[in-house]
Design a protein around this motif. Structure first.
Motif, PDB file in Angstrom:
ATOM      1  N   TYR A  96      -1.576  -8.555  -8.102  1.00  0.00           N
ATOM      2  CA  TYR A  96      -1.429  -7.573  -7.010  1.00  0.00           C
ATOM      3  C   TYR A  96      -2.796  -7.062  -6.554  1.00  0.00           C
ATOM      4  O   TYR A  96      -3.080  -7.005  -5.358  1.00  0.00           O
ATOM      5  N   VAL A 101      -3.094  -6.317  -2.564  1.00  0.00           N
ATOM      6  CA  VAL A 101      -3.343  -4.943  -2.126  1.00  0.00           C
ATOM      7  C   VAL A 101      -4.259  -4.838  -0.908  1.00  0.00           C
ATOM      8  O   VAL A 101      -4.143  -3.894  -0.108  1.00  0.00           O
ATOM      9  N   ASP A 127       7.518  -2.030 -11.191  1.00  0.00           N
ATOM     10  CA  ASP A 127       6.616  -1.152 -10.452  1.00  0.00           C
ATOM     11  C   ASP A 127       5.756  -1.914  -9.454  1.00  0.00           C
ATOM     12  O   ASP A 127       5.301  -1.339  -8.452  1.00  0.00           O
ATOM     13  N   LYS A 130       8.442  -3.565  -6.532  1.00  0.00           N
ATOM     14  CA  LYS A 130       8.983  -2.616  -5.551  1.00  0.00           C
ATOM     15  C   LYS A 130       7.999  -2.363  -4.396  1.00  0.00           C
ATOM     16  O   LYS A 130       8.399  -1.867  -3.332  1.00  0.00           O
ATOM     17  N   LYS A 131       6.723  -2.711  -4.584  1.00  0.00           N
ATOM     18  CA  LYS A 131       5.737  -2.563  -3.521  1.00  0.00           C
ATOM     19  C   LYS A 131       5.892  -3.649  -2.462  1.00  0.00           C
ATOM     20  O   LYS A 131       5.311  -3.553  -1.374  1.00  0.00           O
ATOM     21  N   LEU A 134       7.069  -2.642   1.130  1.00  0.00           N
ATOM     22  CA  LEU A 134       6.073  -2.081   2.035  1.00  0.00           C
ATOM     23  C   LEU A 134       5.394  -3.183   2.849  1.00  0.00           C
ATOM     24  O   LEU A 134       5.205  -3.050   4.064  1.00  0.00           O
ATOM     25  N   ASN A 193       4.152   8.564  -3.753  1.00  0.00           N
ATOM     26  CA  ASN A 193       4.644   7.184  -3.734  1.00  0.00           C
ATOM     27  C   ASN A 193       3.630   6.235  -3.086  1.00  0.00           C
ATOM     28  O   ASN A 193       2.715   6.667  -2.382  1.00  0.00           O
ATOM     29  N   GLU A 194       3.833   4.959  -3.343  1.00  0.00           N
ATOM     30  CA  GLU A 194       2.979   3.923  -2.768  1.00  0.00           C
ATOM     31  C   GLU A 194       3.135   3.914  -1.246  1.00  0.00           C
ATOM     32  O   GLU A 194       4.235   4.112  -0.710  1.00  0.00           O
TER      33      GLU A 194
END
Length: 230
Positions: A96, A101, A127, A130-131, A134, A193-194
């Motif tokens: 990630y 990112v 964790d 779930k990104k 986005l 949150n992210e």
């Protein structure tokens, strides 16, 4: 009937009286042989039972040992599962950070987003996974915010870019519409949150534009230029 019964009794007594001592002795011997056979059978059964009990005790001991081995294996399995999960978490977080990112810090680019989404394949860490949503919705959030601001630009042009106080209808309509954009909920909870860093910076400028009174066309154009996508 009474005469018949008396006759039966008389015949029985006669037959017993007629038995010779030798015949009676033979019956006793047969009974003793039968008793000996029963005793032999009893001993055999008792011996067989003791042997079974010994086998049962042995099997219980084996079972206890197997239970002990099972518990040891379960403990080892639990440890291996934890080690695997830890390695997967480290691996997913590393992928990630190295491959994904960056797209959240730069303007939306479809090719970059597609590559980033491919990097999620095989991931298991919740964790991190779930990104993914986005990134999947980055383009949708960008398009929705841009369309909202372009529409507002037309409305604000009608006011000739006059300063709008927080009590004016134009200001209230703008604020309500901004909170109705698809990215607003993400932005509004970005502290916990992210979120998409690039869109956060865009939204910060939108908030500044709003707080300044919605009066600068150049300020809004600069924001819109940040939202044009590849």
């Amino acid at each position: 009937m009474k005469r018949f019964n008396l006759l039966v009794i008389t015949l029985t007594v006669f037959m017993i009286s007629a038995m010779t001592p030798n015949a009676m002795a033979q019956d006793v011997l047969q009974l003793e042989k039968d008793i000996e056979q029963h005793e032999k059978t009893i001993k055999e059964k008792e011996t067989a039972i003791k042997e079974l009990e010994a086998r049962i005790d042995d099997l219980k001991s084996q079972l206890k040992d197997l239970e002990s081995q099972k518990k040891a294996l379960e403990k080892e399995l639990k440890n291996e599962v934890k080690l695997r999960k830890d390695k997967f978490t480290t691996r997913d977080e590393l992928v990630y950070d190295q491959e994904i990112v960056d797209v959240l810090y730069n303007p939306y680019n479809k090719d970059d987003i597609d590559d980033a989404l491919k990097s999620f394949e095989g991931m298991e860490t919740k964790d991190v996974v779930k990104k993914k949503e986005l990134i999947e919705k980055y383009g949708e959030y960008t398009k929705n915010l841009k369309e909202f601001l372009e529409k507002q630009k037309s409305e604000l042009a009608k006011t000739r870019w006059a300063y709008q106080s927080s009590t004016s209808d134009v200001y209230k309509k703008f604020e309500k519409g901004l909170k109705g954009t698809k990215y607003w909920k993400i932005y509004n909870k970005k502290e916990k949150n992210e979120s998409i860093n690039y869109l956060d910076r865009v939204m910060d400028k939108v908030m500044q534009f709003k707080n300044d009174g919605l009066k600068s066309e150049k300020q809004l154009n600069d924001i819109l230029n940040m939202l044009y996508t590849n």
